[in-house]
Design a protein around this motif. Sequence first.
Motif, PDB file in Angstrom:
ATOM      1  N   VAL A 101       4.558   2.480  -0.557  1.00 47.71           N
ATOM      2  CA  VAL A 101       4.736   2.099   0.841  1.00 47.71           C
ATOM      3  C   VAL A 101       6.208   1.746   1.077  1.00 47.71           C
ATOM      4  O   VAL A 101       6.896   1.282   0.154  1.00 47.71           O
ATOM      5  CB  VAL A 101       3.795   0.917   1.196  1.00 47.71           C
ATOM      6  CG1 VAL A 101       4.251  -0.386   0.583  1.00 47.71           C
ATOM      7  CG2 VAL A 101       3.614   0.777   2.684  1.00 47.71           C
ATOM      8  N   THR A 102       6.705   2.004   2.268  1.00 47.56           N
ATOM      9  CA  THR A 102       8.061   1.613   2.647  1.00 47.56           C
ATOM     10  C   THR A 102       7.988   0.663   3.843  1.00 47.56           C
ATOM     11  O   THR A 102       6.970   0.617   4.547  1.00 47.56           O
ATOM     12  CB  THR A 102       8.936   2.824   3.032  1.00 47.56           C
ATOM     13  OG1 THR A 102       8.446   3.375   4.265  1.00 47.56           O
ATOM     14  CG2 THR A 102       8.932   3.881   1.929  1.00 47.56           C
ATOM     15  N   ASP A 119       6.684   1.927   7.090  1.00 46.82           N
ATOM     16  CA  ASP A 119       5.265   2.260   7.205  1.00 46.82           C
ATOM     17  C   ASP A 119       4.425   1.179   7.884  1.00 46.82           C
ATOM     18  O   ASP A 119       3.231   1.399   8.107  1.00 46.82           O
ATOM     19  CB  ASP A 119       4.659   2.504   5.810  1.00 46.82           C
ATOM     20  CG  ASP A 119       5.149   3.770   5.162  1.00 46.82           C
ATOM     21  OD1 ASP A 119       5.360   4.763   5.877  1.00 46.82           O
ATOM     22  OD2 ASP A 119       5.322   3.753   3.926  1.00 46.82           O
ATOM     23  N   TRP A 149       0.534   1.404   8.403  1.00 44.55           N
ATOM     24  CA  TRP A 149      -0.229   0.702   7.367  1.00 44.55           C
ATOM     25  C   TRP A 149      -1.184  -0.316   7.997  1.00 44.55           C
ATOM     26  O   TRP A 149      -2.323  -0.469   7.542  1.00 44.55           O
ATOM     27  CB  TRP A 149       0.743   0.015   6.407  1.00 44.55           C
ATOM     28  CG  TRP A 149       0.139  -0.953   5.451  1.00 44.55           C
ATOM     29  CD1 TRP A 149      -0.384  -0.677   4.223  1.00 44.55           C
ATOM     30  CD2 TRP A 149      -0.007  -2.376   5.629  1.00 44.55           C
ATOM     31  NE1 TRP A 149      -0.842  -1.835   3.623  1.00 44.55           N
ATOM     32  CE2 TRP A 149      -0.613  -2.890   4.467  1.00 44.55           C
ATOM     33  CE3 TRP A 149       0.328  -3.261   6.646  1.00 44.55           C
ATOM     34  CZ2 TRP A 149      -0.909  -4.239   4.314  1.00 44.55           C
ATOM     35  CZ3 TRP A 149       0.044  -4.614   6.495  1.00 44.55           C
ATOM     36  CH2 TRP A 149      -0.569  -5.086   5.336  1.00 44.55           C
ATOM     37  N   TRP A 189       2.233  -8.139   3.132  1.00 45.68           N
ATOM     38  CA  TRP A 189       3.212  -7.070   3.378  1.00 45.68           C
ATOM     39  C   TRP A 189       4.527  -7.372   2.672  1.00 45.68           C
ATOM     40  O   TRP A 189       5.098  -6.512   2.004  1.00 45.68           O
ATOM     41  CB  TRP A 189       3.419  -6.893   4.882  1.00 45.68           C
ATOM     42  CG  TRP A 189       4.423  -5.848   5.216  1.00 45.68           C
ATOM     43  CD1 TRP A 189       5.699  -6.055   5.664  1.00 45.68           C
ATOM     44  CD2 TRP A 189       4.267  -4.435   5.111  1.00 45.68           C
ATOM     45  NE1 TRP A 189       6.333  -4.847   5.849  1.00 45.68           N
ATOM     46  CE2 TRP A 189       5.476  -3.838   5.523  1.00 45.68           C
ATOM     47  CE3 TRP A 189       3.226  -3.612   4.718  1.00 45.68           C
ATOM     48  CZ2 TRP A 189       5.672  -2.464   5.541  1.00 45.68           C
ATOM     49  CZ3 TRP A 189       3.412  -2.239   4.739  1.00 45.68           C
ATOM     50  CH2 TRP A 189       4.618  -1.676   5.149  1.00 45.68           C
ATOM     51  N   ALA A 232       1.929  -1.541  -3.544  1.00 44.76           N
ATOM     52  CA  ALA A 232       1.151  -0.789  -2.564  1.00 44.76           C
ATOM     53  C   ALA A 232       1.537   0.681  -2.600  1.00 44.76           C
ATOM     54  O   ALA A 232       2.714   1.025  -2.697  1.00 44.76           O
ATOM     55  CB  ALA A 232       1.387  -1.345  -1.168  1.00 44.76           C
ATOM     56  N   VAL A 280       0.448   4.485  -0.517  1.00 43.81           N
ATOM     57  CA  VAL A 280      -0.232   5.072   0.625  1.00 43.81           C
ATOM     58  C   VAL A 280      -0.441   6.558   0.374  1.00 43.81           C
ATOM     59  O   VAL A 280       0.294   7.188  -0.388  1.00 43.81           O
ATOM     60  CB  VAL A 280       0.546   4.859   1.943  1.00 43.81           C
ATOM     61  CG1 VAL A 280       0.526   3.388   2.348  1.00 43.81           C
ATOM     62  CG2 VAL A 280       1.978   5.367   1.840  1.00 43.81           C
ATOM     63  N   GLU A 317      -0.449  10.133   2.318  1.00 39.38           N
ATOM     64  CA  GLU A 317       0.137  10.672   3.535  1.00 39.38           C
ATOM     65  C   GLU A 317      -0.080  12.181   3.597  1.00 39.38           C
ATOM     66  O   GLU A 317       0.007  12.879   2.584  1.00 39.38           O
ATOM     67  CB  GLU A 317       1.635  10.372   3.541  1.00 39.38           C
ATOM     68  CG  GLU A 317       2.386  10.921   4.724  1.00 39.38           C
ATOM     69  CD  GLU A 317       3.881  10.623   4.636  1.00 39.38           C
ATOM     70  OE1 GLU A 317       4.443  10.185   5.637  1.00 39.38           O
ATOM     71  OE2 GLU A 317       4.468  10.831   3.545  1.00 39.38           O
ATOM     72  N   LEU A 367      -0.532   8.483   7.744  1.00 30.56           N
ATOM     73  CA  LEU A 367      -1.119   7.750   6.623  1.00 30.56           C
ATOM     74  C   LEU A 367      -2.639   7.865   6.696  1.00 30.56           C
ATOM     75  O   LEU A 367      -3.236   7.609   7.736  1.00 30.56           O
ATOM     76  CB  LEU A 367      -0.698   6.283   6.639  1.00 30.56           C
ATOM     77  CG  LEU A 367       0.786   5.999   6.434  1.00 30.56           C
ATOM     78  CD1 LEU A 367       1.012   4.505   6.204  1.00 30.56           C
ATOM     79  CD2 LEU A 367       1.375   6.811   5.299  1.00 30.56           C
ATOM     80  N   LEU A 391      -4.713   3.687   1.802  1.00 29.07           N
ATOM     81  CA  LEU A 391      -3.855   2.723   1.115  1.00 29.07           C
ATOM     82  C   LEU A 391      -4.545   2.217  -0.129  1.00 29.07           C
ATOM     83  O   LEU A 391      -5.771   2.289  -0.260  1.00 29.07           O
ATOM     84  CB  LEU A 391      -3.509   1.540   2.031  1.00 29.07           C
ATOM     85  CG  LEU A 391      -4.642   0.663   2.578  1.00 29.07           C
ATOM     86  CD1 LEU A 391      -5.248  -0.283   1.562  1.00 29.07           C
ATOM     87  CD2 LEU A 391      -4.144  -0.133   3.765  1.00 29.07           C
ATOM     88  N   HIS A 426      -3.741  -1.241  -2.908  1.00 22.38           N
ATOM     89  CA  HIS A 426      -2.907  -2.351  -3.366  1.00 22.38           C
ATOM     90  C   HIS A 426      -3.380  -2.717  -4.762  1.00 22.38           C
ATOM     91  O   HIS A 426      -4.586  -2.769  -5.018  1.00 22.38           O
ATOM     92  CB  HIS A 426      -3.050  -3.564  -2.437  1.00 22.38           C
ATOM     93  CG  HIS A 426      -2.811  -3.228  -0.999  1.00 22.38           C
ATOM     94  ND1 HIS A 426      -3.563  -3.776   0.010  1.00 22.38           N
ATOM     95  CD2 HIS A 426      -1.923  -2.396  -0.405  1.00 22.38           C
ATOM     96  CE1 HIS A 426      -3.138  -3.309   1.171  1.00 22.38           C
ATOM     97  NE2 HIS A 426      -2.147  -2.460   0.943  1.00 22.38           N
TER      98      HIS A 426
END
Length: 153
Positions: A9-10, A13, A17, A45, A57, A59, A61, A66, A69, A71
Motif C-alpha cells: 500500500v502507498t 491509496d 483503501w 493506516w 499492508a 493491496v 490492484e 483496488l 487488501l 494486513h
Amino acid sequence: MTDVRIRPVTRDDFAAWLPLWDGYNAFYGRSGPTALAAEITQATWERFFDAEEPVHALVAESDGQLLGLTHYLFHRSTTSIADTCYLQDLFTTEAARGKGVGGALIAAVHDRARLAGAARVYWQTHNDNAVARRLYDQVGENSGFIVYRKLVD
C-alpha cells in the motif's frame, strides 16, 4: 480477473483503501454504532508507513482499481526461534471474490513471511464464513484451535 497486481500500500491509496477497510469491518459487524473509532483507522493506516512497526499492508490492484487488501504482522513465538507471521485482515470486493484475488493476497503474505525468515503464517476467520473457508481449506491447514478473548478493563 485480468492482470491483478499485489503490491505494498502507498500513502496515495488511502481513498481507495478506506472503502475496503470499511467493508471488512462491516463484514465483521464493526459498523454503525459498533464501528471502529476514526482514531483506530488513522492509527492503523499510519502504522503501515512506520519502519518501527511490525504491521504491513498489501493491496490487490487491477486496471487502477483496488480489489482487495491484507494486513499482516510479525511477532515472536514461544514455540519457534523464527518469527511468526499473523495475517490479520483479508478482504476483497464482492466482484473480486472467487477470482483468485484472495488467494493471491495470501500467497503474497506467505512470500513476504518466507523472505523475512518467519516459521509460519496463520490467520483466523469466523466459523460461519463458509465462502472464505473454502479458499482457506485449499491453501492452509485448519489447526483446530478455538480462539478465546477477554478485553482488558
